[in-house]
Design an enzyme around this catalytic site. Structure first.
Site, PDB file in Angstrom:
ATOM      1  N   HIS A 169       1.093  -1.107   0.020  1.00  0.00           N
ATOM      2  CA  HIS A 169      -0.067   0.035   0.106  1.00  0.00           C
ATOM      3  C   HIS A 169       0.779   1.286   0.168  1.00  0.00           C
ATOM      4  O   HIS A 169       2.037   1.255   0.446  1.00  0.00           O
ATOM      5  CB  HIS A 169      -0.849   0.057   1.302  1.00  0.00           C
ATOM      6  CG  HIS A 169      -0.103  -0.125   2.724  1.00  0.00           C
ATOM      7  ND1 HIS A 169       0.405  -1.136   3.069  1.00  0.00           N
ATOM      8  CD2 HIS A 169       0.064   0.880   3.323  1.00  0.00           C
ATOM      9  CE1 HIS A 169       0.882  -0.978   4.232  1.00  0.00           C
ATOM     10  NE2 HIS A 169       0.934   0.422   4.474  1.00  0.00           N
ATOM     11  N   CYS A 218       1.947   3.388  11.913  1.00  0.00           N
ATOM     12  CA  CYS A 218       2.727   2.995  10.628  1.00  0.00           C
ATOM     13  C   CYS A 218       3.233   4.082   9.822  1.00  0.00           C
ATOM     14  O   CYS A 218       2.416   5.375   9.744  1.00  0.00           O
ATOM     15  CB  CYS A 218       2.433   1.831  10.096  1.00  0.00           C
ATOM     16  SG  CYS A 218       0.992   1.997   9.005  1.00  0.00           S
TER      17      CYS A 218
END
Length: 697
Positions: free
Chosen positions: A65, A199
């Site tokens: 991603h 993250c």
């Protein structure tokens, strides 16, 4: 999520055998639907995110991603692989692959939906249903939530903070602020943990880690409240919930925002993937710390490597090797030192340019400054630069300690670095002082402290004790040997000549071009700046600085030239990056070549290293010197033997350009961006030239 994924974005027979090929196959479907405007540019962004941390998860899941300017709207593509694709998970290849594409400025609503999907992936029944889906439309509907979702807590999640408020309210009602482990006069309550997950992208791992911790907490009878610091922003935990918590878990790969809220709690600090893969262990670890009364010196003063605001935040898990940790600690110090090097060095160089090399003998501008005299301005610039340079070693030592022990390491680090200057131990002394300071603070933090004294630990006790210990060691024990080693290294550099100097220039050139601004590059650059960070640098030190800067300019300039003379070998995004690389290379910003190296490292990086070695060797052979640590072609007037210096740079650029063109010309030509997706003529899963070639090959 109805507009995020359709049957056209699902491939139930994904035939890719590498993660790069899998990302390409799914991205081609996005391109066919107009969701992605530039396939190669988008894949470069995916590869850059993958390089930060593998996106494979236990349970056979891969979630590549990224956020990218080449994405027109938030999009999700799903592929199912019979053979499996390795995304770096500990338990083996992934058979369920989700490619998540978010625009650079994705709105909160869409990111919240993506976070909901990330939570669902932690539900075994949901993933089992995907593995048994019979057609693309059914799989897309299942992901959109249009078919009955498997019963489970994960399906109830609708956002990154939806459950936080409810649990917070319940916790606040049950426990008054200040409560720690037990309720007085009542039945024993569950152990309570507050957690933060984050993250680099803030789309997937953040929410999967939160879901994993919450599920593990329910299984073990522990109350877990998670604050997800994702791309959609974050809602702060209720202060009453934090006060009532018995422990803290920080699972993050980027800095935890407002970390000081968790002061004085037993804390486990680790990478986000640890929370996904082994949440039960983290819960057990924090419970053990609470039972021992062990706190990690206030959340703002967390464990080694947490570095709340350091640019080299720990991205790995708690089991990473000592060598990796040491590299990150040292890079933390170097990262903070470099701005002082650039500012001070350029000011000193400008002083020399205006007033000549005798300007270092000028009196203080406090005693003599004439507004209309150029020499006075030159002396001012030189003296300001000298003051900035005086901070180099203390800043290096202070922020190495900061990388190890967070803010408590700053005081002993700066004190130790200043002592290193006082005893002429130089940069070697600064390195030693930083590492010793961090180690001393970490040792103090592990000593059990009565609760009544915890409030004064970070303000009084730790700075006092650590500064005294570090000062004693630097002055009395190790300072003199380090100063002797520093003197020996300086004498060795001064004695370099002939073939030895040329070989050193080639070696430094190789290092500068190996990782383009990474740790190896920074080691070479720090070695060079250490030599000129004095009032009167030696001729050898200035030659080394010149060679390092010249070599660092080669990769971006070579990529710019290659895209100009053989544009057909590069895609549209790379040709556009090539235009910017002219300016970046001329300014000595090696990172200008990173987009090219990320997309094609096996051709770009070796070619750059060869060109950098040629330039470094020639610069040393020509005897070019440089007093400024930065500036590129804009400081050519300050360079000794400037014409030959430019010849050295041009030679390296030509060598790298020729090698890149030859190596790229040998590979199979790439035919366009991709095949058309469903409805567009060609099946995206059909083999195409280069379709299975890894993006990073």
């Amino acid at each position: 999520m109805s507009d995020m994924i359709t049957a056209d974005l699902v491939d139930l027979d994904l035939s890719a055998d590498t993660k790069e090929a899998a990302a390409r196959a799914l991205a081609e479907r996005m391109v066919a639907l107009g969701r992605v405007t530039d396939l190669e540019g988008f894949l470069a962004d995916v590869a850059a995110r993958e390089a930060q941390m593998p996106t494979g998860l236990d349970g056979g899941i891969g979630i590549p991603h990224c956020r990218s300017e080449h994405v027109t709207e938030p999009t999700l593509a799903f592929g199912r692989s019979a053979a499996g694709v390795d995304f770096g998970a500990a338990d083996g290849p992934a058979d369920l692959i989700f490619l998540i594409a978010a625009p650079a400025g994705a709105d909160d609503a869409h990111l919240t939906i993506l976070s909901s999907l990330a939570r669902q992936l932690m539900n075994a029944e949901f993933t089992a249903a995907l593995r048994s889906a019979g057609d693309a439309a059914a799989a897309a509907a299942l992901i959109r939530g249009e078919e009955p979702a498997p019963a489970g807590d994960a399906a109830e999640e609708t956002g990154d903070t939806a459950d936080t408020g409810a649990v917070s309210a319940a916790a606040s009602a049950e426990t008054a602020p200040g409560s720690t482990g037990q309720d007085s006069g009542g039945p024993a309550r569950p152990f309570r943990i507050v957690a933060v997950t984050s993250c680099p992208t803030g789309i997937a791992h953040t929410y999967m880690a939160a879901e994993s911790l919450e599920n593990a907490g329910r299984e073990e009878g522990v109350e877990v409240v998670v604050e997800t610091q994702g791309s959609a922003g974050f809602t702060r935990l209720d202060p009453a919930v934090i006060a009532a918590a018995d422990g803290v878990i920080l699972a993050h790969d980027v800095a935890v925002r407002e970390k000081d809220r968790f002061a004085g709690k037993p804390t486990v600090d680790t990478g986000v993937k640890a929370a996904i893969n082994r949440p039960g262990e983290l819960i057990g670890e924090v419970r053990d710390k609470a039972a021992r009364g062990e706190i990690t010196a206030a959340a703002a003063d967390g464990p080694a490597g947490s570095g709340g605001a350091t640019p080299v935040d720990r991205g790995g898990e708690s089991g990473e090797g000592y060598g990796t940790k040491l590299r990150k600690w040292l890079m933390s110090g170097v990262s903070y030192m470099v701005p002082f090097v650039a500012a001070g060095g350029l000011l000193i160089a400008l002083g020399f340019a205006i007033g000549g090399y005798e300007i270092n003998k000028a009196p203080s501008v406090m005693d003599h400054f004439v507004w209309t005299q150029a020499d006075s301005w030159a002396a001012l610039l030189f003296q300001i630069g000298g003051v900035a340079f005086a901070f180099l070693v203390p800043v290096l030592a202070g922020y190495i300690a900061y990388g190890m022990a967070d803010r408590p390491g700053l005081v002993p680090g700066f004190v130790g670095g200043s002592i290193a200057l006082t005893i002429n131990a130089g940069f070697l002394g600064g390195l030693a002082a930083g590492l010793i300071s961090g180690a001393v603070v970490l040792a103090i933090q592990r000593v059990p402290i009565p609760k009544a004294l915890r409030g004064i630990m970070p303000v009084v006790v730790i700075p006092l004790v650590s500064a005294a210990v570090v000062g004693f060691l630097m002055f009395v024990v190790i300072g003199k040997p380090i100063a002797s080693a520093q003197e020996g290294m300086t004498d060795w550099l001064n004695g370099l000549s002939g073939a030895n100097a040329v070989l050193l220039g080639a070696l430094l050139g190789l290092m500068m071009c190996f990782d383009l601004g990474g740790p190896v590059n920074k080691v070479a650059y720090t070695f060079a700046t250490a030599g000129i960070a004095v009032a009167s640098p030696s001729d050898s030190a200035m030659k080394i600085m010149a060679a390092v800067m010249a070599a660092g300019m080669v990769p971006p300039l070579a990529m710019a030239l290659a895209t100009t003379v053989r544009g057909r070998l590069f895609n549209a995004a790379e040709r556009e990056n090539g235009k910017a690389a002219w300016v970046l290379g001329a300014s000595f910003i090696s990172e200008g070549a990173i987009p090219f190296a990320a997309a094609d490292p096996l051709r770009v990086i070796p070619s750059s290293m060869v060109g950098g070695a040629v330039t470094g060797a020639l610069s040393m052979a020509f005897g070019a010197t440089l007093r400024a640590p930065h500036g590129g072609i804009f400081v050519v007037p300050l360079i000794g033997n400037p014409l030959l210096y430019l010849v050295a740079i041009a030679a390296g650029v030509c060598v790298t350009t020729a090698l890149v063109i030859v190596l790229k010309g040998l590979r199979k030509p790439v035919t366009g961006t991709s095949a058309q997706g469903p409805g567009g003529g060609t099946d995206p899963s059909a083999p195409t030239p280069g379709a299975k070639q890894p993006v990073a090959a």
